[in-house]
Design a protein around this motif. Sequence first.
Motif, PDB file in Angstrom:
ATOM      1  N   LEU A  22       0.830  -1.199   0.000  1.00 13.12           N
ATOM      2  CA  LEU A  22       0.000   0.000   0.000  1.00 13.12           C
ATOM      3  C   LEU A  22       0.870   1.257   0.000  1.00 13.12           C
ATOM      4  CD1 LEU A  22      -2.773   1.345   0.148  1.00 13.12           C
ATOM      5  CD2 LEU A  22      -2.651   1.133   2.642  1.00 13.12           C
ATOM      6  N   GLY A  23       1.932   1.264   0.819  1.00 10.68           N
ATOM      7  CA  GLY A  23       2.843   2.411   0.850  1.00 10.68           C
ATOM      8  C   GLY A  23       3.516   2.636  -0.494  1.00 10.68           C
ATOM      9  N   LEU A  24       3.989   1.555  -1.129  1.00  7.41           N
ATOM     10  CA  LEU A  24       4.633   1.680  -2.439  1.00  7.41           C
ATOM     11  C   LEU A  24       3.652   2.165  -3.503  1.00  7.41           C
ATOM     12  CD1 LEU A  24       6.901  -1.482  -2.524  1.00  7.41           C
ATOM     13  CD2 LEU A  24       7.648   0.880  -2.845  1.00  7.41           C
ATOM     14  N   LEU A  25       2.467   1.565  -3.516  1.00 10.19           N
ATOM     15  CA  LEU A  25       1.475   1.962  -4.515  1.00 10.19           C
ATOM     16  C   LEU A  25       1.015   3.398  -4.308  1.00 10.19           C
ATOM     17  CD1 LEU A  25      -0.634  -1.322  -4.688  1.00 10.19           C
ATOM     18  CD2 LEU A  25       0.949  -0.425  -6.425  1.00 10.19           C
ATOM     19  N   TRP A  26       0.770   3.763  -3.065  1.00 12.77           N
ATOM     20  CA  TRP A  26       0.306   5.115  -2.762  1.00 12.77           C
ATOM     21  C   TRP A  26       1.345   6.152  -3.166  1.00 12.77           C
ATOM     22  CZ3 TRP A  26      -1.464   6.683   2.868  1.00 12.77           C
ATOM     23  CH2 TRP A  26      -2.117   7.924   2.828  1.00 12.77           C
ATOM     24  N   ALA A  27       2.614   5.895  -2.810  1.00 16.17           N
ATOM     25  CA  ALA A  27       3.682   6.853  -3.112  1.00 16.17           C
ATOM     26  C   ALA A  27       3.952   6.967  -4.608  1.00 16.17           C
ATOM     27  CB  ALA A  27       4.960   6.455  -2.379  1.00 16.17           C
ATOM     28  N   SER A  29       1.480   6.600  -6.964  1.00 17.08           N
ATOM     29  CA  SER A  29       0.192   6.813  -7.623  1.00 17.08           C
ATOM     30  C   SER A  29       0.035   8.288  -7.985  1.00 17.08           C
ATOM     31  CB  SER A  29      -0.938   6.404  -6.666  1.00 17.08           C
ATOM     32  OG  SER A  29      -1.110   7.387  -5.652  1.00 17.08           O
ATOM     33  N   PRO A  30      -1.029   8.617  -8.679  1.00 16.52           N
ATOM     34  CA  PRO A  30      -1.301  10.034  -8.940  1.00 16.52           C
ATOM     35  C   PRO A  30      -1.548  10.834  -7.660  1.00 16.52           C
ATOM     36  CG  PRO A  30      -2.589   8.630 -10.411  1.00 16.52           C
ATOM     37  CD  PRO A  30      -1.935   7.730  -9.409  1.00 16.52           C
ATOM     38  N   TRP A  31      -1.790  10.143  -6.534  1.00 19.11           N
ATOM     39  CA  TRP A  31      -2.049  10.794  -5.246  1.00 19.11           C
ATOM     40  C   TRP A  31      -0.809  10.788  -4.352  1.00 19.11           C
ATOM     41  CZ3 TRP A  31      -5.099   6.765  -7.172  1.00 19.11           C
ATOM     42  CH2 TRP A  31      -6.242   7.199  -7.842  1.00 19.11           C
ATOM     43  N   ALA A  32       0.376  10.716  -4.944  1.00 15.09           N
ATOM     44  CA  ALA A  32       1.620  10.636  -4.180  1.00 15.09           C
ATOM     45  C   ALA A  32       1.783  11.804  -3.206  1.00 15.09           C
ATOM     46  CB  ALA A  32       2.817  10.566  -5.119  1.00 15.09           C
ATOM     47  N   GLU A  33       1.332  12.995  -3.612  1.00 21.40           N
ATOM     48  CA  GLU A  33       1.474  14.149  -2.715  1.00 21.40           C
ATOM     49  C   GLU A  33       0.641  13.971  -1.449  1.00 21.40           C
ATOM     50  OE1 GLU A  33      -1.846  14.817  -5.455  1.00 21.40           O
ATOM     51  OE2 GLU A  33       0.265  14.458  -5.862  1.00 21.40           O
ATOM     52  N   THR A  34      -0.463  13.214  -1.513  1.00 18.04           N
ATOM     53  CA  THR A  34      -1.254  12.973  -0.294  1.00 18.04           C
ATOM     54  C   THR A  34      -0.518  12.033   0.647  1.00 18.04           C
ATOM     55  OG1 THR A  34      -2.526  11.115  -1.227  1.00 18.04           O
ATOM     56  CG2 THR A  34      -3.442  13.338  -1.498  1.00 18.04           C
ATOM     57  N   TYR A  35       0.297  11.125   0.094  1.00 15.56           N
ATOM     58  CA  TYR A  35       1.113  10.232   0.931  1.00 15.56           C
ATOM     59  C   TYR A  35       2.111  11.068   1.734  1.00 15.56           C
ATOM     60  CZ  TYR A  35       4.383   6.556   2.275  1.00 15.56           C
ATOM     61  OH  TYR A  35       5.197   5.713   2.992  1.00 15.56           O
ATOM     62  N   ASP A  36       2.807  11.969   1.043  1.00 16.05           N
ATOM     63  CA  ASP A  36       3.767  12.833   1.741  1.00 16.05           C
ATOM     64  C   ASP A  36       3.063  13.728   2.750  1.00 16.05           C
ATOM     65  OD1 ASP A  36       6.097  11.875   0.552  1.00 16.05           O
ATOM     66  OD2 ASP A  36       5.862  13.198  -1.175  1.00 16.05           O
ATOM     67  N   ALA A  37       1.923  14.267   2.368  1.00 13.77           N
ATOM     68  CA  ALA A  37       1.173  15.139   3.281  1.00 13.77           C
ATOM     69  C   ALA A  37       0.720  14.354   4.514  1.00 13.77           C
ATOM     70  CB  ALA A  37      -0.035  15.740   2.568  1.00 13.77           C
ATOM     71  N   GLY A 161       7.063   3.947   1.172  1.00 18.49           N
ATOM     72  CA  GLY A 161       6.633   4.800   0.066  1.00 18.49           C
ATOM     73  C   GLY A 161       7.781   5.408  -0.696  1.00 18.49           C
ATOM     74  N   VAL A 162       8.552   4.589  -1.357  1.00 15.04           N
ATOM     75  CA  VAL A 162       9.675   5.053  -2.156  1.00 15.04           C
ATOM     76  C   VAL A 162       9.167   5.331  -3.559  1.00 15.04           C
ATOM     77  CG1 VAL A 162      11.933   4.402  -3.085  1.00 15.04           C
ATOM     78  CG2 VAL A 162      11.243   3.627  -0.813  1.00 15.04           C
ATOM     79  N   ARG A 163       9.459   6.502  -4.056  1.00 11.28           N
ATOM     80  CA  ARG A 163       9.046   6.831  -5.421  1.00 11.28           C
ATOM     81  C   ARG A 163       9.916   6.057  -6.396  1.00 11.28           C
ATOM     82  NH1 ARG A 163       7.648  12.775  -4.523  1.00 11.28           N
ATOM     83  NH2 ARG A 163       5.488  12.541  -3.887  1.00 11.28           N
ATOM     84  N   LEU A 164       9.267   5.384  -7.316  1.00 12.72           N
ATOM     85  CA  LEU A 164       9.970   4.579  -8.311  1.00 12.72           C
ATOM     86  C   LEU A 164       9.749   5.189  -9.697  1.00 12.72           C
ATOM     87  CD1 LEU A 164       8.991   1.040  -6.976  1.00 12.72           C
ATOM     88  CD2 LEU A 164      11.099   2.308  -6.572  1.00 12.72           C
TER      89      LEU A 164
END
Length: 189
Positions: A22-27, A29-37, A161-164
């Motif tokens: 979930l962390g990898l997919l979220w980070a 995804s198009p919603w990556a900024e919400t993961y960081d937030a 949540g590592v950005r790939l």
Amino acid sequence: MLRAFFRTEVGSTTVLLAATLLGLLWANSPWAETYDAFRHIQAGLAFGDTTFELDLRHWVNDGLMAVFFFVIGLEISREVTVTLVGIALGALVFVYAPSEHKLRLAGEAVQELAGDPSPRLAREAALRVKRSVSINERLQLMLHPWSSYVIVPIFALANAGVRLDTESLRVPLLRAAVRDPRTAARAPS
């Protein structure tokens, strides 16, 4: 059936893997900024005029992981004390073992409950059995599910949540190529 599953290591591993994915997919995804937030939401405690505030990432990495390592320490002390450190700490081992008196009282209370089941005798038997188990064992039984199913998966979610993307992968790959003597030898002068 679900309860039995969650009492196994397979259950906690499944939850850990799900949180990591979930962390990898979220980070990524198009919603990556919400993961960081989400990771940077501030939360804290206040005692009168004194406040203690951290972002969620730090609460997870510093606070929850302290509980995880506490559980690990309890497990290690149970296993290692008897085997490796048992001789040196032999005089202290008896502190953790239940006394024969407490075991006898627990057994008597359970037998009395079997002969005459009642809420009062059930509470008394439960209390005596609880007192016959070491604090180390009780803490492990109480904290292990929290560590396995809450703390470690939250840690995975917060840190996996590592950005790939091409930019984040390009720099480490270039560094590796520069350090590789086979690549450096072929580089044009």
